[in-house]
Design a protein around this motif. Structure first.
Motif, PDB file in Angstrom:
ATOM      1  N   TYR A  98      55.207  36.257  40.295  1.00  0.00           N
ATOM      2  CA  TYR A  98      54.456  37.420  39.822  1.00  0.00           C
ATOM      3  C   TYR A  98      54.729  37.669  38.341  1.00  0.00           C
ATOM      4  O   TYR A  98      53.812  37.975  37.570  1.00  0.00           O
ATOM      5  CB  TYR A  98      54.842  38.667  40.620  1.00  0.00           C
ATOM      6  CG  TYR A  98      54.614  38.553  42.112  1.00  0.00           C
ATOM      7  CD1 TYR A  98      53.337  38.340  42.627  1.00  0.00           C
ATOM      8  CD2 TYR A  98      55.677  38.667  43.002  1.00  0.00           C
ATOM      9  CE1 TYR A  98      53.122  38.247  44.000  1.00  0.00           C
ATOM     10  CE2 TYR A  98      55.472  38.565  44.377  1.00  0.00           C
ATOM     11  CZ  TYR A  98      54.194  38.349  44.869  1.00  0.00           C
ATOM     12  OH  TYR A  98      53.993  38.252  46.215  1.00  0.00           O
ATOM     13  N   TYR A 101      52.970  35.175  36.155  1.00  0.00           N
ATOM     14  CA  TYR A 101      51.546  35.469  36.053  1.00  0.00           C
ATOM     15  C   TYR A 101      51.293  36.615  35.070  1.00  0.00           C
ATOM     16  O   TYR A 101      50.387  36.552  34.241  1.00  0.00           O
ATOM     17  CB  TYR A 101      50.986  35.838  37.429  1.00  0.00           C
ATOM     18  CG  TYR A 101      49.480  35.950  37.460  1.00  0.00           C
ATOM     19  CD1 TYR A 101      48.689  34.819  37.652  1.00  0.00           C
ATOM     20  CD2 TYR A 101      48.845  37.185  37.301  1.00  0.00           C
ATOM     21  CE1 TYR A 101      47.292  34.918  37.673  1.00  0.00           C
ATOM     22  CE2 TYR A 101      47.462  37.288  37.321  1.00  0.00           C
ATOM     23  CZ  TYR A 101      46.689  36.154  37.506  1.00  0.00           C
ATOM     24  OH  TYR A 101      45.319  36.252  37.527  1.00  0.00           O
ATOM     25  N   GLN A 159      41.468  36.382  33.016  1.00  0.00           N
ATOM     26  CA  GLN A 159      41.904  36.034  34.362  1.00  0.00           C
ATOM     27  C   GLN A 159      41.988  37.308  35.199  1.00  0.00           C
ATOM     28  O   GLN A 159      42.023  38.411  34.655  1.00  0.00           O
ATOM     29  CB  GLN A 159      43.265  35.329  34.329  1.00  0.00           C
ATOM     30  CG  GLN A 159      44.412  36.193  33.840  1.00  0.00           C
ATOM     31  CD  GLN A 159      45.733  35.433  33.807  1.00  0.00           C
ATOM     32  OE1 GLN A 159      45.763  34.211  33.883  1.00  0.00           O
ATOM     33  NE2 GLN A 159      46.827  36.153  33.709  1.00  0.00           N
ATOM     34  N   PRO A 160      41.998  37.197  36.527  1.00  0.00           N
ATOM     35  CA  PRO A 160      42.111  38.383  37.361  1.00  0.00           C
ATOM     36  C   PRO A 160      43.394  39.154  37.049  1.00  0.00           C
ATOM     37  O   PRO A 160      44.432  38.559  36.744  1.00  0.00           O
ATOM     38  CB  PRO A 160      42.147  37.808  38.785  1.00  0.00           C
ATOM     39  CG  PRO A 160      41.466  36.486  38.674  1.00  0.00           C
ATOM     40  CD  PRO A 160      41.835  35.967  37.319  1.00  0.00           C
ATOM     41  N   ARG A 165      44.686  40.679  42.229  1.00  0.00           N
ATOM     42  CA  ARG A 165      45.186  39.580  43.055  1.00  0.00           C
ATOM     43  C   ARG A 165      46.111  40.049  44.170  1.00  0.00           C
ATOM     44  O   ARG A 165      46.052  39.534  45.285  1.00  0.00           O
ATOM     45  CB  ARG A 165      45.928  38.550  42.188  1.00  0.00           C
ATOM     46  CG  ARG A 165      45.027  37.782  41.234  1.00  0.00           C
ATOM     47  CD  ARG A 165      45.653  36.490  40.786  1.00  0.00           C
ATOM     48  NE  ARG A 165      45.914  35.578  41.900  1.00  0.00           N
ATOM     49  CZ  ARG A 165      46.347  34.337  41.768  1.00  0.00           C
ATOM     50  NH1 ARG A 165      46.581  33.851  40.553  1.00  0.00           N
ATOM     51  NH2 ARG A 165      46.566  33.583  42.818  1.00  0.00           N
ATOM     52  N   TRP A 166      46.976  41.027  43.856  1.00  0.00           N
ATOM     53  CA  TRP A 166      48.017  41.376  44.826  1.00  0.00           C
ATOM     54  C   TRP A 166      48.069  42.852  45.203  1.00  0.00           C
ATOM     55  O   TRP A 166      48.948  43.259  45.956  1.00  0.00           O
ATOM     56  CB  TRP A 166      49.384  40.927  44.298  1.00  0.00           C
ATOM     57  CG  TRP A 166      49.503  39.442  44.188  1.00  0.00           C
ATOM     58  CD1 TRP A 166      49.531  38.549  45.217  1.00  0.00           C
ATOM     59  CD2 TRP A 166      49.603  38.670  42.987  1.00  0.00           C
ATOM     60  NE1 TRP A 166      49.635  37.262  44.739  1.00  0.00           N
ATOM     61  CE2 TRP A 166      49.687  37.305  43.367  1.00  0.00           C
ATOM     62  CE3 TRP A 166      49.629  38.991  41.617  1.00  0.00           C
ATOM     63  CZ2 TRP A 166      49.793  36.268  42.438  1.00  0.00           C
ATOM     64  CZ3 TRP A 166      49.745  37.963  40.705  1.00  0.00           C
ATOM     65  CH2 TRP A 166      49.820  36.614  41.108  1.00  0.00           C
TER      66      TRP A 166
END
Length: 389
Positions: A98, A101, A159-160, A165-166
């Protein structure tokens, strides 16, 4: 060096600065703004523009405005990038992915740039400045993770987002981890004044975000209120980067204060730019979700200027559009230069602040990094000019 151990162990300024326009909130600065206009047209200013422009070369015009400034400290920025990546090892293996990212998207690195240039303008850049640059960028990254949660943004840096994403719960905790890690790293400085200043800045940023959230959809929000919020949530980190860059250089208190004020003005101007970009920008060009301010009821400078000068009918209509979530219609109104000058006046206000910032560092001893701070202002003015529709 501090961080490597920690990771193992745990149109350049076009020259056109509008002498009129800007914000009523800056009315007390009218005399200064006039001086800034003269200053930005001066021979010395022209020489500084020439030093960074190189307009005769074919490639100069295609270079990103900020790229012309970052070249001055590129080796140090490369070190900053390496050390940011190294910080992943300081986290529990279960959350390393995480963290990787969240820090992986390459941004402008404006705050590290300010820290390094301020350090070089007031002394010699050393490993302490690189450490400081990493800390301020980690704090910034933490705020981005939290911002995307509050704005429900889906894209950031092409990017997302982490929350896309989470989910929100993990994203909030990840932002907290990045904040905590930055504060932990700041404790490694021998000068405790630095770590205390970083902690105060983190508190200031969070307080500014809370006040902004508290005043969403508040039609009584004024320009002065907006500026206070912007200084807290954005200006304070730029200010700390510049101030502490000089502190690491062991500069005189007067020089530290000059650079602190420079950072505050530049940071505030940058937030005005970002708020204008949210209305006038392109998602494909910026790589992030736009229009979130209006959707979330954040009344930024273009909105406030428009509402301040609108007729009662226009004010009621636009207020209804915002409250009803018809943000695209409101954005089109703000973009309409013939109907109102809200966007142009916001751009002028940002330019005013940049010019004041440049004026404030005139007394610094001249060297390439001091010139770089000046050129940073020029680059930001060019970014503003690109927003004119």
């Amino acid at each position: 060096m501090i961080f490597r151990q920690a990771a193992e162990s745990d149109r350049l300024a076009t020259g056109r600065v509008r002498p009129t326009g800007g914000l009523a909130a800056f009315a007390p600065q009218t005399k200064l703004r006039a001086c800034c206009f003269d200053f930005c047209q001066s021979a010395r200013h022209s020489a500084r523009v020439e030093a960074f422009a190189h307009p005769t070369t074919a490639t100069a015009h295609s270079v990103n405005p900020l790229a012309r400034v970052t070249r001055l400290v590129q080796p140090h920025l490369d070190q900053v990038e390496e050390r940011i990546i190294q910080q992943v090892a300081a986290f529990d293996p279960a959350i390393e992915g995480y963290v990787t990212y969240a820090i992986g998207g390459r941004g402008k690195r404006l705050r590290p740039l300010v820290a390094l240039l301020a350090g070089g303008a007031s002394g010699e850049i050393n490993s302490g400045h690189v450490d400081l640059a990493v800390i301020v960028e980690l704090i910034h990254l933490a705020t981005l993770v939290h911002d995307d949660v509050m704005d429900e943004a889906e894209r950031r840096r092409a990017q997302p987002t982490v929350n896309a994403r989470w989910g929100n719960s993990l994203s909030v905790l990840l932002g907290d981890c990045l904040f905590a890690h930055a504060l932990n790293l700041s404790a490694s400085f021998e000068n405790s004044q630095i770590s205390r200043a970083i902690a105060r800045t983190a508190s200031e940023i969070c307080s500014g975000e809370m006040i902004q959230t508290q005043r969403r959809f508040d039609l009584k929000l004024g320009v002065e209120d907006y500026l206070r919020i912007v200084k807290m949530k954005t200006g304070s980190l730029f200010s700390a980067a510049a101030e502490l860059g000089a502190t690491v250089s062991e500069a005189k208190p007067s020089v530290v204060e000059i650079l602190k004020n420079f950072g505050m003005r530049v940071g505030t101007a940058y937030q005005i730019y970002d708020d204008c970009l949210d209305i006038a920008g392109s998602e494909s060009a910026t790589g992030k979700t736009l229009g979130t301010d209006l959707r979330k009821g954040k009344f930024t400078l273009p909105v406030l200027i428009f509402l301040r000068s609108a007729s009662e009918f226009e004010r009621e209509r636009c207020s209804s559009l915002i409250l009803d979530g018809k943000c695209e219609e409101m954005s089109e109104i703000l973009k309409n230069r013939s109907a109102n000058g809200a966007l142009d006046e916001s751009i002028a206000a940002g330019n005013d602040l940049i010019c004041q910032a440049q004026r404030s560092i005139e007394s610094l001893s001249s060297n390439s990094h001091a010139e770089g701070l000046f050129a940073l202002g020029n680059a930001m003015r060019e970014m503003f000019e690109q927003l004119r529709l």
